[in-house]
Design an enzyme around this catalytic site. Structure first.
Site, PDB file in Angstrom:
ATOM      1  N   SER A 277      -6.001   2.660   4.722  1.00  7.09           N
ATOM      2  CA  SER A 277      -5.459   2.024   3.525  1.00  7.09           C
ATOM      3  C   SER A 277      -6.554   1.304   2.760  1.00  7.09           C
ATOM      4  CB  SER A 277      -4.332   1.044   3.900  1.00  7.09           C
ATOM      5  OG  SER A 277      -3.409   0.906   2.858  1.00  7.09           O
TER       6      SER A 277
ATOM      7  N   SER B 279       0.791  -1.234   0.000  1.00  7.46           N
ATOM      8  CA  SER B 279       0.000   0.000   0.000  1.00  7.46           C
ATOM      9  C   SER B 279       0.820   1.280   0.000  1.00  7.46           C
ATOM     10  CB  SER B 279      -0.952   0.011   1.204  1.00  7.46           C
ATOM     11  OG  SER B 279      -2.045  -0.857   0.977  1.00  7.46           O
TER      12      SER B 279
ATOM     13  N   LYS C 214       0.054   3.630  -2.755  1.00  8.00           N
ATOM     14  CA  LYS C 214      -1.021   4.622  -2.654  1.00  8.00           C
ATOM     15  C   LYS C 214      -0.472   6.045  -2.608  1.00  8.00           C
ATOM     16  CE  LYS C 214      -4.637   1.769  -0.453  1.00  8.00           C
ATOM     17  NZ  LYS C 214      -4.053   0.415  -0.373  1.00  8.00           N
TER      18      LYS C 214
END
Length: 289
Positions: free
Chosen positions: A155, A97, A100
Site C-alpha cells: 500500500s 487505501s 487505490k
C-alpha cells in the site's frame, strides 16, 4: 440491481464476516464503450440501497446476517453484479487505501508494466506524514510492475506518487479517477488524494468500492497484482528485498487464518477511516465481492 440472493447458493455467515465489505455492480451505471450496463432490477428497486439499515432477502435455510463491526458493507456476485445483501451501502465514508483500487483502474491501462523509470526527487515530495511506504528511492530506476507491487502489497503511497507523476500529475490523476468512477456508475466517490490518504472531502461508499473491486477483477493484470501474497522489491543499493501483502486474510499473518478462496482485493487503514476492505473470494466456480 437485485436485492437478495440471486441463486440457490446461500451466503454463509462466515463469508459475510470475513469479507466485511464485499461487493457488486452499479445500480445506475453509465453505459458506453467498455462500460457494463446496470443489471436489471427484478426483486427490489435499486433505490432501496440508498435507505439506511440492512437489506437482505435470504432463501429458506440461509443463516442470519451476523453482527458486523463495519459501518457500511455490501455483498454481491462478482460475475452478475447482483447485490445479495447490504448495510448503508451508499453511506459516504473515508476509504483509506481501498481508494487505490480506483487509482489502479484509472492509471494501469496507460502504463505498460515493462516501462522503466528513474525516480525524480520531486516525485516523492508531499507524501503525507505517517503514510505507508514500500521504500521507493530517489534516483533509482524501477519497472512499472515493481511500483504496482508496492501499491497492492505494501500500500505504498510513495509508489502511488511516482505512478501518478507518470500519468499526468497528482491533481490530473485525481480528476481522472473521479471521471473513471462516474463512468463505472460509482457516484459517491470524491477524490482529493489518489493514494487514499485522509483529505477533507475525500469519501467513497461500500457500493462504490464494490464497483471498483468488481471492475478490477475483470482485468487480468489487476487481478494478478491484487491476489499476490509476496514479491521482491528493488532496494536502494541495487539488490532487492521481500515484501508481503498487508492483507492478512490472504497471507495468514499475525494469527489470522487465510480465508479459503480469497482472490484479493485491497485493504486499508487510516486514523480517520479506521480499517477498510474490498475483498473477493471464489468457491465452486462462484465469486463474491
Amino acid at each position: 440491481m437485485t436485492i437478495g440472493l440471486a441463486s440457490r447458493t446461500a451466503v454463509s455467515g462466515c463469508v459475510l464476516c470475513a469479507a466485511g465489505l464485499l461487493a457488486l455492480a452499479p445500480a445506475a451505471a453509465a453505459t458506453g464503450p467498455g462500460v457494463d450496463p446496470a443489471p436489471r432490477t427484478t426483486d427490489a428497486p435499486a433505490s432501496l440501497l440508498y435507505r439506511p439499515g440492512t437489506h437482505v432477502r435470504p432463501r429458506a435455510g440461509a443463516p442470519e446476517v451476523p453482527d458486523l463491526s463495519a459501518r457500511a458493507w455490501l455483498v454481491a456476485d462478482a460475475d452478475t453484479g447482483a447485490v445479495l445483501a447490504a448495510h448503508d451501502a451508499h453511506r459516504k465514508l473515508p476509504p483509506a487505501s481501498t481508494l487505490k483500487t480506483l487509482f489502479a483502474l484509472t492509471v494501469m491501462p496507460a502504463l505498460p508494466s515493462g516501462i522503466r523509470h528513474r525516480v525524480d526527487p520531486e516525485e516523492l515530495e508531499d507524501i503525507g506524514p505517517g503514510s505507508s511506504l514500500v521504500g521507493v528511492a530517489e534516483d533509482r530506476t524501477y519497472r512499472v510492475s515493481d511500483l504496482w507491487n508496492g501499491v497492492f502489497l505494501n500500500s505504498g503511497n510513495d509508489a502511488v506518487r511516482v505512478l501518478a507523476a507518470l500519468s499526468g500529475g497528482w491533481r490530473t490523476t485525481a480528476e481522472r479517477m473521479e471521471e473513471k468512477a462516474r463512468a463505472l456508475g460509482a457516484r459517491d466517490t470524491h477524490v482529493k488524494s489518489p493514494d487514499g490518504y485522509d483529505a477533507p472531502g475525500q469519501v467513497s461508499s461500500a457500493f462504490d468500492l464494490a464497483v471498483f473491486g468488481r471492475a478490477g477483477l475483470r482485468s487480468p493484470e489487476f487481478a494478478e497484482y491484487c491476489a499476490r501474497a509476496e514479491a521482491s522489491f528493488p532496494a536502494r543499493d541495487g539488490g532487492s528485498y521481500p515484501i508481503v501483502n498487508t492483507n492478512r486474510l490472504l497471507t495468514g499473518a499475525d494469527g489470522v487464518a487465510p480465508y479459503r478462496g480469497l482472490v484479493g482485493v485491497k485493504n486499508g487503514y487510516t486514523s480517520h477511516a479506521g480499517n477498510t476492505l474490498v475483498a473477493a473470494a471464489r468457491r465452486d466456480g462462484r465469486t463474491l465481492v
